[in-house]
Structures are given as C-alpha cells and as structure tokens.
Scaffold this active site. Structure first.
Site, PDB file in Angstrom:
ATOM      1  CG  ASP A 101      -2.054  -0.991   1.078  1.00 44.17           C
ATOM      2  OD1 ASP A 101      -2.137  -1.627   0.012  1.00 44.17           O
ATOM      3  OD2 ASP A 101      -2.846  -1.124   2.024  1.00 44.17           O
ATOM      4  CE1 TYR A 145      -2.892   1.582  -6.570  1.00 41.70           C
ATOM      5  CE2 TYR A 145      -3.614   2.980  -4.763  1.00 41.70           C
ATOM      6  CZ  TYR A 145      -3.830   2.434  -6.011  1.00 41.70           C
ATOM      7  OH  TYR A 145      -4.968   2.753  -6.691  1.00 41.70           O
ATOM      8  CD  GLU A 189     -16.203   3.349  15.213  1.00 36.85           C
ATOM      9  OE1 GLU A 189     -16.412   2.452  14.368  1.00 36.85           O
ATOM     10  OE2 GLU A 189     -16.855   4.399  15.271  1.00 36.85           O
ATOM     11  CE  LYS A 214      -8.699   2.396   7.439  1.00 42.50           C
ATOM     12  NZ  LYS A 214      -8.420   1.253   6.574  1.00 42.50           N
ATOM     13  NE  ARG A 239     -14.780   2.952  -0.213  1.00 45.60           N
ATOM     14  CZ  ARG A 239     -14.116   3.585  -1.147  1.00 45.60           C
ATOM     15  NH1 ARG A 239     -13.622   2.933  -2.155  1.00 45.60           N
ATOM     16  NH2 ARG A 239     -13.945   4.890  -1.086  1.00 45.60           N
ATOM     17  CD  GLU A 258     -13.514  -3.188   6.136  1.00 48.52           C
ATOM     18  OE1 GLU A 258     -14.400  -2.300   6.031  1.00 48.52           O
ATOM     19  OE2 GLU A 258     -12.421  -3.134   5.524  1.00 48.52           O
ATOM     20  CB  CYS A 266      10.792 -17.493 -21.606  1.00 47.41           C
ATOM     21  SG  CYS A 266      11.493 -16.558 -22.968  1.00 47.41           S
ATOM     22  CB  CYS A 292       7.995 -14.630 -24.646  1.00 44.78           C
ATOM     23  SG  CYS A 292       8.140 -14.879 -22.862  1.00 44.78           S
TER      24      CYS A 292
HETATM   25 ZN   LIG Z   1      10.507 -14.528 -22.466  1.00 46.54          ZN
END
Ligand SMILES: [Zn+2]
Length: 700
Positions: A44, A47, A126, A128, A149, A186, A422, A450
């Site tokens: 998070d 992010y 409260e 969370k 939500r 929740e 790969c 690939c």
């Molecule tokens: Zn590859």
C-alpha cells in the site's frame, strides 16, 4: 537516474507527460490486480507513493492531466461479472493520519470548523478492520441487497454471497426498525479461519491467498455463492448510509442500535474527549494488535455527535469528521537467500526475494517483492545479505534495505538477467514509454513467441479491432491454448486441418455441435483475407496501436513492402529507419519497438508463418483528387458538428494527414471554440486557419 526517480520539480513537460502515462498505466494495473484479481503486487505504501507522484506532477503540469488519470478514479472499476449497484450515499474514503501531529491537526481543524475552541468534543476510536467494505440494504427489516464498495459511488451486487455470511442478520431484530436502512461494515476473515482455509486449499492443490484481506475479498467476490458459503467470512458493522429514521444522536448510540439489530460491532471501540484520549486508544490497540484474531491496520477516529458530523460534511470524497490513524509497518530481519525472476503476461520481469522464513506481524514471510532492477541497485541489495522485511498491514511484503554491517564477504552485487528465463533465452530490454523515455521496467523481447506472453498476444490477435474472429473469444482461445491446439497466430488458420487429422475432434472436445464447429471454421476462413492495417495491429507490436498500424499500412502499402522494410529496420539499415521515422506520428518508441520485434528471430519466423497463411490486402492509396489531399491538418478546440475522431477519419479518407501539433509543415488548422496555444502558433506561423464550417465547406 531513471525517469521514475527524477524529482517532480526537475521534470520537463515532455518527461512529465511520459511519467503521467506510465503512472496511469501502472496504477491501473495495480488497481486491477488489487481490486479485481485480489492479488496485489506492491505494498500500500508503494501504491500511495505512485499516487502522490502522479498528483504532484499533475499539480505542476495541469494541462497534462490525462483523461484516464488515476486522480480521477477512486478505488476499483466495477467488475463486469457483477451487476452494478449505485450507492444512495457515496461510500467515502478516509483521510489518513500517520503521526500524533496529524491527529492534533485533525482535532484542531474540526474545532475551528465548528467554532468550538474551548468546548471539549467527544470522539470515538474504533479499530480499523483490514477487510472489505460492504453495504447492506434492509427494507422493512429484511436484507434486500448487498454491494461492495466498488469505486465509492457504484459497487458490485453481491447479495447472494452476503446472504451466506452467518453473522449478517437476514432480518433485523427489534421492533423499532427504520423502514429502509443501509448498513455498512467490513467483511473479514479471522486469522485461525484463514490459516485453516489456506492449508485446506494447499492440500487440494487450489490457490492460496496472500493474507486474510485478499482471502475475504476473493471469497466475497465469487461468481458462485456456494463457494462464498464455504468460506469463513465474518462481518463488523460500523456505519450506515441512507436511513429513513435516525439511529441516534451520536456515533456511540448508533453503534449500540446496530448491535441491537443483531450485528456484531467491534468490542474494542471506545469514546474519548481529547487528543490524549485518541492517542491512548491508539497505543492500546497497537499493543493488542498481535493478539487479536483479525487484522487491523489502524484506528478510526470519528466525531461522536452526528449533528456535528453533518455540519462538518466532506471535502470531495473525504469526510471532515473522521480520520484513519494508521499503524506503522511491521518489520523483521532475515537473510536473503536468492532472487527469482518472474515473467508477467506482458513480458515484464519482476525480481522476487527468496527469504529465510521469518515471522512479520504474525505472518510467516518467505518471499518479498523487489519491484525492479533499479530498486535492487538503489537499495544496494546483494544475495546473502541480512535484509529488513516490511509488511504494511497488507499484501506482499517488501524489502526495506540491507544491513550493511552484516554483509558476508562473499556477497556480490546482483546482476539483473539480460536474458529472459523463458525457453527462448531472448534478450531483455528496458521498456520505453510512448514518448521514447526509458522506464524501470525490464521486458523479455520474445513478445508473441515468449511462452509467458503468448496468451496475451493471442487474445489481442483475435480481438475485435484486430482479426475479430467470431466464435473465437478469450475463453475459447484460452482452451485451445491450454490444449496446445493454438500456440501462435498461424495455428488459428490451421485449426481446420488439425481438426481433420485429430483423433479427438473439436466438436467432441468442445462439446459443441457440428454447426458451431463449421461456423468457427467459416469465421476463421473469412479472416484469411485481411487488411494490412489489421494485420499489423494484430501482431501486437509495442506502441503500435490501431492508428499507428494504419499509418504504417498507408506508408508501406503492402505487407511485402512492410515486412521487407521491417527486416531492414531490424538489421539497422539507416535509410529504412529514416523512412520509418519520417512517417507521420512515428517516433523513437515505435522505431525501437519495431526493431526489437522484427529483430527477434523467433518472432520474425512466427510472423512469416502467419503471413504464409494469409492474403493481406494492399492498403488503399490515399486519395489525390481532393482539396485537402497531401495537406497536413491540425484540429484544435471543440468541434460542434463532428466528433474529433470523425473529423480525423474523414480528413484521412480524403488524403490529408492529421497531425497533433502545429509546425511549419502544417497546412491547415481547423479551430473550434476554446482553441488555445495551437491557434496562436498557427497565427504566428501564418498557417491557414479555418472554422469548422469553413472546413466542411472545403471538403464538400
Ligand atoms: Zn521470455
């Protein structure tokens, strides 16, 4: 320094545009993984950092804000698997406090807003809950609808799934119940249940979840409610949306009412009268956190009086009367045993740290994300290092850094692979944005050859704007791919032969009727003859979208000319590169992408095999007999009689070239209301300027 690390204040406009594009794409990808696949890739914190960077760049370059800007989205797009449910009252997202200072600021702001300098105010604290928010609508005391939500305004209809949760009352208790009320809370999974659920899944060879929150989200968002019913979901009620009758005068009273209706409310919630009380509640919960049987990631403070909550209202999507005080991330030290490389479905290489198992915040951690090559270099991490692992109440743990004093003498800096793991062993390149700027992402150049990337390329190949094969959608394609009937585009056109030779015929395999198999073959056959633009677009070359594919088709005329030129470009022939670069709207990124794509021998062979199956039509030569043939046109400002796309397509049909910026090469600028700098530049350069009506008159 890579672009992604360039401080916002030193970005040029061009670099800023590239960064905004990257951030929009990355955040959309993370949103998708987080909200729809319930399998986030980054923490998070990371992010949030991406979101903040996006906001900061937008603040500095407001004219560059993209239509798909992440700042215009909150949370998830609603998955198409569920019906959309608009929330009567939006489900707001809380502002975050990270320090005692932030909490003091919050209380001060509230007091100032309410002009209550000396009056003490009561607040609730409260826990969370780290789960998934849900909204439950009761009419005449009966649960009639439940939604996630979603993005806060529109959620997903999960009524059937919610009905399977034991501690959600189907009928509200008591005799004084509002006729209509929307309860919020929740959905979560307790630790013990989570552990049991994951070990059962592991034993059955099914997918396991990274943490209880993802498990709760994944369980609630099941298409089949019977699956949800088998999951140990629980629910805490803590808020409400629309209600036909008030629940009380305070948050505390309202919570008591919710409990009287039959809901579980969190027993650790309390009421305090000042900042010290809030911080005391926070410390108390933080200390008890590891003993709780469910995840909490902070404490939510709310103004207790509901009339005050109403007066305080919200700023945008954030209420002024509540704030979430987040717990700091939990950390632990352990040994980095190795670094694995995972290849994503778009060919991106992600390094994953293999760790000596360690418990962080009650969860055993074995892997942590290292994000990308630059991150490893920046954090100066070597295999064998003692590293600090962090779990920020969430998702995949990350490595904060290495403990320099404990580096083994033998440790060497990590060399990021230059060859994809790969089987093709193709080269790895650093990804470039559409604006030609290098990003932190490393990618396998194998593209549609690939094994990791094939399926995405095939999906693109059959998509509506590419080959558009009726009866061969993503689902059918995935099946054929799985069974090895289709592993490259050419295979699609050999499907009928394969079927004829197969012992297990398609109609048995698919459980489909003779007619539908025939129809599929007919649909494939009808696409054996294809326009050059669709052929080029279908290859899925990086940065070659539909428009660019059209430009290339018009520029080269035939598939033979196109492929010959691309081979020359791949071989580094300067004339061929110059010719490609000279095409309108083709820049470095496309040139580099074509070079990499056609320079990769597996890919080139695969394109040849496809080409051998097809009849690729020659591109229509641009018309030379119109008033605008050969002219370069720029549209700016609003158009009233045509959409921008229509105007562009029409101009191109008439042989004009449509450009996006005004230069000395521009012949005509069509300016509508609101035209700005482009119109000014045109006037300065003496370019012919037309109104929309004049333009329409000119083209007849
Ligand atoms: Zn590859």
């Amino acid at each position: 320094m890579s672009l992604a690390e360039t401080p916002v204040e030193s970005l040029s406009a061009e670099a800023a545009a590239a960064e905004l594009e990257r951030l929009a794409r990355e955040l959309a990808e993370h949103d998708q993984r987080y909200f729809q696949d319930d399998a986030p890739l980054i923490s998070d914190g990371d992010y949030d950092a991406l979101k903040h960077r996006n906001l900061a760049i937008e603040a500095r370059f407001p004219e560059l804000v993209r239509p798909d800007s992440p700042s215009r989205r909150v949370g998830a797009a609603v998955s198409e698997a569920f019906a959309a449910v608009p929330h009567g009252v939006p489900m707001l997202s809380l502002d975050n406090a990270f320090s005692a200072g932030d909490v003091e600021d919050f209380v001060r702001r509230v007091k100032r807003f309410l002009a209550l300098d000396a009056t003490p105010i009561r607040l609730t604290a409260e826990p969370k809950i780290d789960g998934l928010s849900a909204s439950l609508t009761y009419v005449s005391g009966r649960l009639v609808r439940a939604a996630t939500r979603g993005d806060g305004r529109v959620g997903e209809d999960v009524t059937a799934n919610i009905l399977t949760i034991a501690d959600i009352p189907k009928t509200l208790l008591g005799d004084d119940i509002p006729d209509r009320i929307e309860i919020r809370g929740e959905v979560y999974i307790a630790h013990a249940d989570f552990a049991a659920m994951n070990s059962a899944a592991e034993a059955a060879g099914e997918r396991t979840y990274a943490n209880p929150r993802n498990a709760a989200a994944g369980s609630l968002r099941q298409i089949d409610a019977r699956v949800t019913a088998s999951r140990p979901l629980r629910f805490f009620a803590y808020a409400w949306g629309e209600t036909s009758a008030p629940l009380g005068a305070t948050q505390t009273e309202a919570l008591e009412r919710l409990a009287s209706f039959g809901f579980s409310t969190n027993p650790l919630s309390k009421t305090v009268t000042d900042v010290e009380g809030l911080l005391g509640a926070y410390q108390d919960l933080e200390a008890r956190r590891s003993d709780l049987d469910y995840d909490i990631d902070g404490v939510v403070y709310k103004i207790d009086r509901l009339d005050w909550q109403e007066r305080l209202g919200a700023v945008g999507r954030t209420p002024r009367w509540a704030i979430a005080h987040k717990f700091p991330a939990e950390q632990a030290r352990t040994r980095l045993l190795g670094i694995d490389i995972q290849v994503g479905r778009t060919g991106a290489l992600t390094p994953v740290a293999k760790l000596q198992p360690v418990t962080v915040g009650g969860v055993v951690v074995r892997n942590a994300t290292l994000h990308n090559a630059d991150e490893i270099a920046r954090k100066d991490i070597c295999v064998g290092d003692m590293v600090i692992v962090q779990r920020a109440g969430d998702v995949i743990p990350q490595i904060v850094g290495a403990v320099a004093s404990e580096r083994p003498a033998s440790a060497e800096p990590y060399a990021f692979p230059t060859i994809c793991p790969c089987e093709l062993q193709t080269a790895v390149t650093q990804e470039m944005t559409g604006a030609g700027v290098l990003t932190v992402v490393r990618r396998c150049t194998g593209e549609l050859a690939c094994p990791y990337q094939k399926i995405e390329h095939l999906k693109h190949f059959v998509s509506r704007r590419a080959f558009d094969i009726e009866g061969l959608g993503e689902k059918q394609l995935a099946g054929f791919f799985q069974d090895d009937w289709i592993s490259e585009p050419a295979d699609i056109f050999r499907l009928a032969i394969k079927d004829a030779q197969s012992l297990k015929k398609l109609k048995d395999r698919e459980g489909a009727g003779e007619t539908s198999v025939k129809n599929l073959f007919a649909a494939i056959e009808s696409r054996r003859t294809i326009s050059l633009a669709r052929f080029i677009f279908g290859l899925g070359i990086r940065h070659v979208g539909e428009t660019t594919a059209q430009t290339l088709a018009r520029g080269y005329g035939s598939a033979h000319a196109f492929l010959t030129a691309m081979d020359q470009v791949a071989a580094g022939d300067p004339t061929a590169i110059e010719d490609l670069d000279a095409l309108d709207q083709i820049g470095t990124a496309v040139v580099e992408a074509c070079k990499a794509f056609f320079g990769e021998s597996h890919t080139r062979d695969l394109v040849q095999r496809l080409f051998d199956e097809l009849t690729v039509l020659e591109a229509e030569a641009p018309r030379a007999d119109t008033a605008v043939a050969g002219k370069t046109v720029v549209f700016t400002g609003a158009l009233e009689r045509l959409t921008r796309d229509e105007a562009k397509a029409q101009a191109e049909r008439l042989g004009a070239k449509v450009a996006s910026s005004v230069s000395k090469k521009t012949d005509i600028v069509v300016a509508g209301p609101g035209a700005g700098s482009k119109l000014k530049t045109a006037a300065e350069l003496g370019v012919r300027i037309l109104s929309e009506d004049e333009w329409i008159a000119l083209i007849g």
